[in-house]
Design a protein around this motif. Structure first.
Motif, PDB file in Angstrom:
ATOM      1  N   LYS A   1       0.421 -14.355  20.531  1.00 33.96           N
ATOM      2  CA  LYS A   1      -0.773 -14.334  19.699  1.00 33.96           C
ATOM      3  C   LYS A   1      -0.407 -14.923  18.341  1.00 33.96           C
ATOM      4  O   LYS A   1       0.609 -14.576  17.763  1.00 33.96           O
ATOM      5  N   GLU A   2      -1.251 -15.771  17.835  1.00 33.37           N
ATOM      6  CA  GLU A   2      -0.968 -16.463  16.584  1.00 33.37           C
ATOM      7  C   GLU A   2      -1.402 -15.638  15.372  1.00 33.37           C
ATOM      8  O   GLU A   2      -2.451 -15.015  15.373  1.00 33.37           O
ATOM      9  N   LEU A   3      -0.553 -15.624  14.353  1.00 33.80           N
ATOM     10  CA  LEU A   3      -0.893 -15.010  13.062  1.00 33.80           C
ATOM     11  C   LEU A   3      -0.948 -16.126  12.040  1.00 33.80           C
ATOM     12  O   LEU A   3      -0.046 -16.961  11.983  1.00 33.80           O
ATOM     13  N   ARG A  19       3.069 -13.724  17.317  1.00 30.13           N
ATOM     14  CA  ARG A  19       3.332 -12.367  17.779  1.00 30.13           C
ATOM     15  C   ARG A  19       3.719 -12.473  19.244  1.00 30.13           C
ATOM     16  O   ARG A  19       2.945 -12.949  20.065  1.00 30.13           O
ATOM     17  N   ILE A  20       4.942 -12.044  19.553  1.00 29.16           N
ATOM     18  CA  ILE A  20       5.468 -12.154  20.911  1.00 29.16           C
ATOM     19  C   ILE A  20       5.403 -10.762  21.540  1.00 29.16           C
ATOM     20  O   ILE A  20       6.092  -9.843  21.093  1.00 29.16           O
ATOM     21  N   TYR A  26       7.987  -8.784  19.034  1.00 25.98           N
ATOM     22  CA  TYR A  26       8.589  -9.598  17.986  1.00 25.98           C
ATOM     23  C   TYR A  26       7.515 -10.322  17.187  1.00 25.98           C
ATOM     24  O   TYR A  26       6.423 -10.574  17.694  1.00 25.98           O
ATOM     25  N   LEU A  27       7.865 -10.672  15.951  1.00 25.67           N
ATOM     26  CA  LEU A  27       7.056 -11.560  15.114  1.00 25.67           C
ATOM     27  C   LEU A  27       7.957 -12.689  14.653  1.00 25.67           C
ATOM     28  O   LEU A  27       9.056 -12.450  14.159  1.00 25.67           O
ATOM     29  N   LEU A  81      11.125 -10.795  13.174  1.00 25.65           N
ATOM     30  CA  LEU A  81      11.007  -9.351  13.029  1.00 25.65           C
ATOM     31  C   LEU A  81      10.845  -8.725  14.406  1.00 25.65           C
ATOM     32  O   LEU A  81      10.302  -9.342  15.314  1.00 25.65           O
ATOM     33  N   ARG A  82      11.305  -7.482  14.521  1.00 24.15           N
ATOM     34  CA  ARG A  82      11.144  -6.714  15.759  1.00 24.15           C
ATOM     35  C   ARG A  82      10.518  -5.386  15.418  1.00 24.15           C
ATOM     36  O   ARG A  82      10.850  -4.786  14.396  1.00 24.15           O
ATOM     37  N   LEU A  83       9.622  -4.907  16.273  1.00 26.01           N
ATOM     38  CA  LEU A  83       9.006  -3.612  16.052  1.00 26.01           C
ATOM     39  C   LEU A  83      10.101  -2.552  16.072  1.00 26.01           C
ATOM     40  O   LEU A  83      10.885  -2.470  17.024  1.00 26.01           O
TER      41      LEU A  83
END
Length: 86
Positions: A1-3, A19-20, A26-27, A81-83
């Motif tokens: 998903k695109e941010l 957004r992976i 992941y971001l 980034l990772r959640l």
């Protein structure tokens, strides 16, 4: 998903966030603009930075969780980034 970056300071077509889906989630945030910093609104959750253009972490435990709602990338910057809770 695109941010997309916050464009209150004007459009910046040279920046994107992805957004992976996971788990783990992941971001990937990228700013290819040479002179402009860009701001991204982060999705809900506590995110942990695991890579930038200088450093990479091979473990999810490296670095503290970010309690931010946004992240600013300087010109020619990138972050992964990772959640944190996964």
């Amino acid at each position: 998903k695109e941010l997309l970056p916050d464009e209150t300071d004007g459009p910046c077509p040279k920046a994107i966030g992805l957004r992976i889906p996971g788990p783990p989630h992941y971001l990937l945030l990228l700013n290819s603009h040479q002179r402009k910093s860009v701001r991204f609104a982060l999705p809900r959750g506590r995110w942990r930075q695991i890579a930038d253009l200088q450093h990479v972490s091979t473990t999810a435990a490296t670095g503290g969780a970010l309690h931010k709602k946004e992240m600013v990338l300087t010109p020619l910057d990138g972050r992964l980034l990772r959640l944190a809770d996964e």
